[in-house]
Design a protein around this motif. Structure first.
Motif, PDB file in Angstrom:
ATOM      1  N   ASP A   5       0.835  -1.195   0.000  1.00  6.30           N
ATOM      2  CA  ASP A   5       0.000   0.000   0.000  1.00  6.30           C
ATOM      3  C   ASP A   5       0.876   1.254   0.000  1.00  6.30           C
ATOM      4  O   ASP A   5       2.049   1.218   0.376  1.00  6.30           O
ATOM      5  N   TYR A   6       0.302   2.348  -0.482  1.00  9.80           N
ATOM      6  CA  TYR A   6       0.920   3.667  -0.336  1.00  9.80           C
ATOM      7  C   TYR A   6      -0.224   4.660  -0.206  1.00  9.80           C
ATOM      8  O   TYR A   6      -1.136   4.660  -1.044  1.00  9.80           O
ATOM      9  N   PHE A   7      -0.141   5.502   0.799  1.00 12.61           N
ATOM     10  CA  PHE A   7      -1.316   6.293   1.178  1.00 12.61           C
ATOM     11  C   PHE A   7      -1.868   7.131   0.028  1.00 12.61           C
ATOM     12  O   PHE A   7      -3.061   7.277  -0.137  1.00 12.61           O
ATOM     13  N   ARG A   8      -0.969   7.686  -0.806  1.00 12.41           N
ATOM     14  CA  ARG A   8      -1.392   8.667  -1.794  1.00 12.41           C
ATOM     15  C   ARG A   8      -1.634   8.068  -3.178  1.00 12.41           C
ATOM     16  O   ARG A   8      -2.012   8.775  -4.114  1.00 12.41           O
ATOM     17  N   LEU A  34       8.356   7.553  -3.080  1.00  7.78           N
ATOM     18  CA  LEU A  34       9.351   8.613  -3.273  1.00  7.78           C
ATOM     19  C   LEU A  34      10.641   8.354  -2.502  1.00  7.78           C
ATOM     20  O   LEU A  34      11.712   8.754  -2.923  1.00  7.78           O
ATOM     21  N   ARG A  35      10.524   7.673  -1.378  1.00  2.57           N
ATOM     22  CA  ARG A  35      11.681   7.496  -0.497  1.00  2.57           C
ATOM     23  C   ARG A  35      12.707   6.544  -1.117  1.00  2.57           C
ATOM     24  O   ARG A  35      12.326   5.544  -1.724  1.00  2.57           O
ATOM     25  N   GLY A 110      -1.725  11.069 -15.326  1.00  3.61           N
ATOM     26  CA  GLY A 110      -1.243  11.988 -14.306  1.00  3.61           C
ATOM     27  C   GLY A 110      -0.384  11.312 -13.257  1.00  3.61           C
ATOM     28  O   GLY A 110      -0.069  11.894 -12.223  1.00  3.61           O
ATOM     29  N   ASN A 111      -0.017  10.077 -13.543  1.00  7.18           N
ATOM     30  CA  ASN A 111       0.725   9.251 -12.610  1.00  7.18           C
ATOM     31  C   ASN A 111       2.163   9.747 -12.424  1.00  7.18           C
ATOM     32  O   ASN A 111       2.706  10.438 -13.284  1.00  7.18           O
ATOM     33  N   LEU A 112       2.757   9.369 -11.292  1.00  9.83           N
ATOM     34  CA  LEU A 112       4.124   9.780 -10.950  1.00  9.83           C
ATOM     35  C   LEU A 112       5.121   9.501 -12.073  1.00  9.83           C
ATOM     36  O   LEU A 112       5.899  10.368 -12.470  1.00  9.83           O
ATOM     37  N   ARG A 113       5.085   8.277 -12.621  1.00 10.91           N
ATOM     38  CA  ARG A 113       6.120   7.913 -13.590  1.00 10.91           C
ATOM     39  C   ARG A 113       5.976   8.704 -14.886  1.00 10.91           C
ATOM     40  O   ARG A 113       6.978   9.012 -15.530  1.00 10.91           O
ATOM     41  N   VAL A 114       4.737   9.054 -15.258  1.00  7.71           N
ATOM     42  CA  VAL A 114       4.525   9.826 -16.486  1.00  7.71           C
ATOM     43  C   VAL A 114       4.984  11.270 -16.289  1.00  7.71           C
ATOM     44  O   VAL A 114       5.696  11.835 -17.127  1.00  7.71           O
ATOM     45  N   GLN A 216       5.726  14.961  -6.081  1.00  4.61           N
ATOM     46  CA  GLN A 216       4.445  14.708  -6.719  1.00  4.61           C
ATOM     47  C   GLN A 216       4.202  13.228  -6.877  1.00  4.61           C
ATOM     48  O   GLN A 216       4.471  12.655  -7.927  1.00  4.61           O
ATOM     49  N   ALA A 217       3.740  12.626  -5.816  1.00  2.00           N
ATOM     50  CA  ALA A 217       3.401  11.207  -5.918  1.00  2.00           C
ATOM     51  C   ALA A 217       2.116  11.065  -6.712  1.00  2.00           C
ATOM     52  O   ALA A 217       1.370  12.020  -6.847  1.00  2.00           O
TER      53      ALA A 217
END
Lengths: 218, 218
Positions: A5-8, A34-35, A110-114, A216-217
């Protein structure tokens, strides 16, 4: 069962809502996107999910299920009540279509990797990124506005798979300042979700891994 | 039933394969994504599908279903045999996850509207577009390689929803010169699909609306 899981993460948020609606308790392991350059890219996680995305659901026999909508369909088979996908095939198709309009055509853009690719490979600056996020989020929300018929949830008095995808996308819109003024139906549904205990429990802000990490996660 | 179709759309290709596997005949209306600024953006089509995407399936009572995977799940309910989604919930989740890894995380990033945005709004040239297409297609195919277990289809001796999504993505890869050398499992499945009558019948080149239009349709 163990949820990675990841909260965001919008996709993880969907699965948390489904688990809460079904009343299914799971253990959780948090994968911080991100960490340390992204814990989802570590070999230990990639062995479980070769896509390097959250969420993933590890079953008690060690089998790992990926993709939020596939996990939600699995949970539906595991514990059919309350129904997240209507029995009637046409209603089911309309509910799944609304969910997929978010999951396929809106959220991935809108995802982090994009966004990271736009920044690092295409050297896009702050304004271009804001415009990109707003463009695709608005297009997706406008489509959804045309697909649902709130009462007050997307397709009736109880939330289903469409609402499960809508709520995280509304959270994304609010987080990135995408206006919802043009979408009265979405706002009706979002207000209903905001009052529902399962959506409240699954909200990013209520998660134990919620932090104030910059960046920006997804 | 009436299918709104476009020969080169990956999502429409998926629905054509499902219809062929099930042996369900439909009428078809062709929506040319490039002609006249895009027939999918005309008011007449947007009334049917507010997303302005193909495919859409109009039922005999006038209800219109959208989103290829939602349509395929509908067809599965309408005519359960041959099964496109396994009965076993874990196998079903794995098959749906492979399908969604394409439909959510791969195909939308190389779609016509996204490439158009990169060209017109972000002023990206030919090389940047080629790199963009190759990057996301390769990432998606690599993920799929880790999710399937060909025998010779993705999850067994008969094709299912995963193969239905894989074959159009392989067509996309071949069309845009994305190499498949690193993906032996995908090549095994692609070879099996290329021999299967339903996949042959549904192939873009076999459609009545196939043309030699220039440009980069999805």
């Amino acid at each position: 069962m163990l949820l990675y899981d990841y909260f965001r993460s919008s996709a993880a948020f969907r699965v948390r809502i489904a688990l809460a609606l079904k009343g299914i308790a799971v253990e959780r392991r948090f994968v911080h996107l991100l960490r340390g350059g992204g814990e989802q890219k570590q070999p230990d996680y990639l062995r479980r999910n070769p896509q390097g995305l959250v969420p993933a659901l590890e079953l008690d026999d060690g089998v790992v299920l990926t993709q939020s909508l596939a996990i939600i369909e699995y949970l539906e088979a595991l514990k059919p009540e309350p129904r997240l996908i209507p029995d009637d095939p046409v209603c089911a198709a309309q509910s799944r279509a609304a969910a997929l309009a978010i999951a396929c055509d809106t959220h991935p853009l809108g995802n982090l990797r994009v966004v990271s690719y736009l920044e690092t490979e295409l050297h896009q600056g702050h304004d271009a990124i804001v415009n990109w996020r707003t463009h695709w989020a608005t297009l997706g929300l406008a489509a959804l506005e045309g697909l649902i018929r709130p009462a007050p949830f997307c397709f009736g008095r109880e939330p289903n798979i469409a609402d499960i995808c809508l709520a995280p996308q509304v959270f994304y819109a609010e987080r990135f300042g995408v206006p919802l003024d043009a979408f009265p139906k979405l706002r009706t549904v979002a207000a209903a979700c905001a009052q529902h205990p399962a959506f409240v429990a699954a909200h990013p802000a209520a998660q134990p891994d919620a932090d104030q990490a910059p960046g920006q996660a997804p």
